[in-house]
Design a protein around this motif. Structure first.
Motif, PDB file in Angstrom:
ATOM      1  N   GLU A   1       0.786  -1.241  -0.050  1.00 20.41           N
ATOM      2  CA  GLU A   1      -0.074   0.005   0.289  1.00 20.41           C
ATOM      3  C   GLU A   1       0.933   1.166   0.268  1.00 20.41           C
ATOM      4  O   GLU A   1       1.651   1.375   0.788  1.00 20.41           O
ATOM      5  CB  GLU A   1      -1.077   0.064   1.178  1.00 20.41           C
ATOM      6  CG  GLU A   1      -1.666  -1.244   1.483  1.00 20.41           C
ATOM      7  CD  GLU A   1      -2.867  -1.103   2.434  1.00 20.41           C
ATOM      8  OE1 GLU A   1      -3.196  -0.218   2.626  1.00 20.41           O
ATOM      9  OE2 GLU A   1      -3.266  -2.212   2.762  1.00 20.41           O
ATOM     10  N   SER A   2       0.444   2.295  -0.736  1.00 15.13           N
ATOM     11  CA  SER A   2       1.251   3.557  -0.876  1.00 15.13           C
ATOM     12  C   SER A   2       0.504   4.658  -0.538  1.00 15.13           C
ATOM     13  O   SER A   2       0.518   5.701  -0.695  1.00 15.13           O
ATOM     14  CB  SER A   2       1.815   3.764  -2.451  1.00 15.13           C
ATOM     15  OG  SER A   2       0.590   3.873  -3.116  1.00 15.13           O
ATOM     16  N   LYS A   3      -0.494   4.398   0.555  1.00 13.43           N
ATOM     17  CA  LYS A   3      -1.247   5.175   1.126  1.00 13.43           C
ATOM     18  C   LYS A   3      -0.498   6.219   2.114  1.00 13.43           C
ATOM     19  O   LYS A   3       0.493   5.960   2.461  1.00 13.43           O
ATOM     20  CB  LYS A   3      -2.188   4.749   2.380  1.00 13.43           C
ATOM     21  CG  LYS A   3      -3.286   3.802   1.690  1.00 13.43           C
ATOM     22  CD  LYS A   3      -4.226   3.509   2.539  1.00 13.43           C
ATOM     23  CE  LYS A   3      -4.970   2.056   2.474  1.00 13.43           C
ATOM     24  NZ  LYS A   3      -5.058   1.535   3.628  1.00 13.43           N
ATOM     25  N   THR A   4      -0.647   7.380   1.696  1.00  8.06           N
ATOM     26  CA  THR A   4       0.217   8.634   2.360  1.00  8.06           C
ATOM     27  C   THR A   4       0.202   8.522   3.915  1.00  8.06           C
ATOM     28  O   THR A   4       1.190   8.527   4.504  1.00  8.06           O
ATOM     29  CB  THR A   4      -0.759  10.247   2.033  1.00  8.06           C
ATOM     30  OG1 THR A   4      -0.572  10.002   0.604  1.00  8.06           O
ATOM     31  CG2 THR A   4       0.325  11.214   2.409  1.00  8.06           C
ATOM     32  N   GLU A   5      -0.840   8.096   4.444  1.00  4.87           N
ATOM     33  CA  GLU A   5      -1.002   7.986   5.805  1.00  4.87           C
ATOM     34  C   GLU A   5      -0.090   6.993   6.448  1.00  4.87           C
ATOM     35  O   GLU A   5       0.427   7.095   7.558  1.00  4.87           O
ATOM     36  CB  GLU A   5      -2.401   7.666   6.363  1.00  4.87           C
ATOM     37  CG  GLU A   5      -3.336   6.699   5.999  1.00  4.87           C
ATOM     38  CD  GLU A   5      -4.271   7.024   4.811  1.00  4.87           C
ATOM     39  OE1 GLU A   5      -5.278   6.350   4.752  1.00  4.87           O
ATOM     40  OE2 GLU A   5      -3.995   7.620   4.067  1.00  4.87           O
ATOM     41  N   ASN A   6       0.085   5.860   5.541  1.00  7.01           N
ATOM     42  CA  ASN A   6       0.848   4.715   6.017  1.00  7.01           C
ATOM     43  C   ASN A   6       2.264   5.286   6.037  1.00  7.01           C
ATOM     44  O   ASN A   6       3.307   5.134   6.864  1.00  7.01           O
ATOM     45  CB  ASN A   6       0.928   3.580   5.172  1.00  7.01           C
ATOM     46  CG  ASN A   6      -0.391   2.752   5.569  1.00  7.01           C
ATOM     47  OD1 ASN A   6      -1.477   3.229   6.200  1.00  7.01           O
ATOM     48  ND2 ASN A   6      -0.486   1.722   4.954  1.00  7.01           N
TER      49      ASN A   6
END
Length: 126
Positions: free
Chosen positions: A88-93
């Motif tokens: 996952e490349s989610k910003t929050e991660n």
């Protein structure tokens, strides 16, 4: 960069461990140990002498992020280079991993060249 340092790879998916191990071998890293969850990894890190951790994010019961937080909270391990791998490349991660003190971040899928670049970046600061 010391290619003889001990590298710990952590992933609950054995196929991924094999892939990462093979990529590391292509890059001439031969002292590779593995753990299938964060708790096993933490025990190995506390007992051994590792120069680098490459950990998956999504694992149970202890996630890669939880492992990272434990490593950063441990006086003996807090400066250990730590690369997080995730699908996952989610910003929050990415933000959460940075706040927890991750050294670098790799989004799946990746190849030996990407892995080499990330390792070289973190080892310069180690």
């Amino acid at each position: 960069m010391d290619k003889n340092m001990n590298v710990l790879i952590v992933d609950d998916y054995r196929t991924m461990l094999r892939i990462i191990r093979n990529l590391l071998k292509q890059l001439d890293f031969n002292n590779v140990d593995e753990a299938t969850d964060g708790q096993e990894a933490l025990a190995k890190l506390r007992a051994g002498n590792f120069g680098l951790v490459i950990s998956d994010w999504n694992m149970a019961p202890m996630t890669g992020l939880d492992l990272l937080k434990e490593v950063r909270a441990d006086a003996r391990l807090k400066n250990l280079p730590f690369i997080m791998i995730t699908a996952e490349s989610k910003t929050e991660n990415v933000v959460a991993a940075k706040q927890a003190g991750v050294s670098n971040y790799i989004v799946k899928p990746f190849n030996a060249e990407t892995l080499k670049e990330k390792i070289e970046k973190v080892m310069v600061h180690a």
